[in-house]
Design a protein around this motif. Structure first.
Motif: not given
Length: 59
Positions: A9-20, A22-31
């Motif tokens: 398990p991991f915990v994200v305590e930084d708001k900026e990191a959590s927003l990033q 979520l953004k990365d999950i919504e737009s995954p990199i296509t290979v």
């Protein structure tokens, strides 16, 4: 082929990191993976092996 599980398990305590995150999950990199003809590759490999070892006994 081996499989690995990641259950730490991991915990994200930084708001900026959590927003990033979520953004990365919504737009995954296509290979893109090149399509290959495995039969053609196999035949070419067999020919190269035959060529390599057909001259090994003639020294």
């Amino acid at each position: 082929m081996s499989t690995v599980s990641f259950e730490r398990p991991f915990v994200v305590e930084d708001k900026e990191a959590s927003l990033q995150f979520l953004k990365d999950i919504e737009s995954p990199i296509t290979v893109k993976v090149a399509k290959r003809n495995l039969n053609k590759d196999s035949n070419k490999g067999m020919q190269l092996l035959k060529q390599r070892f057909s001259h090994s006994g003639k020294s």
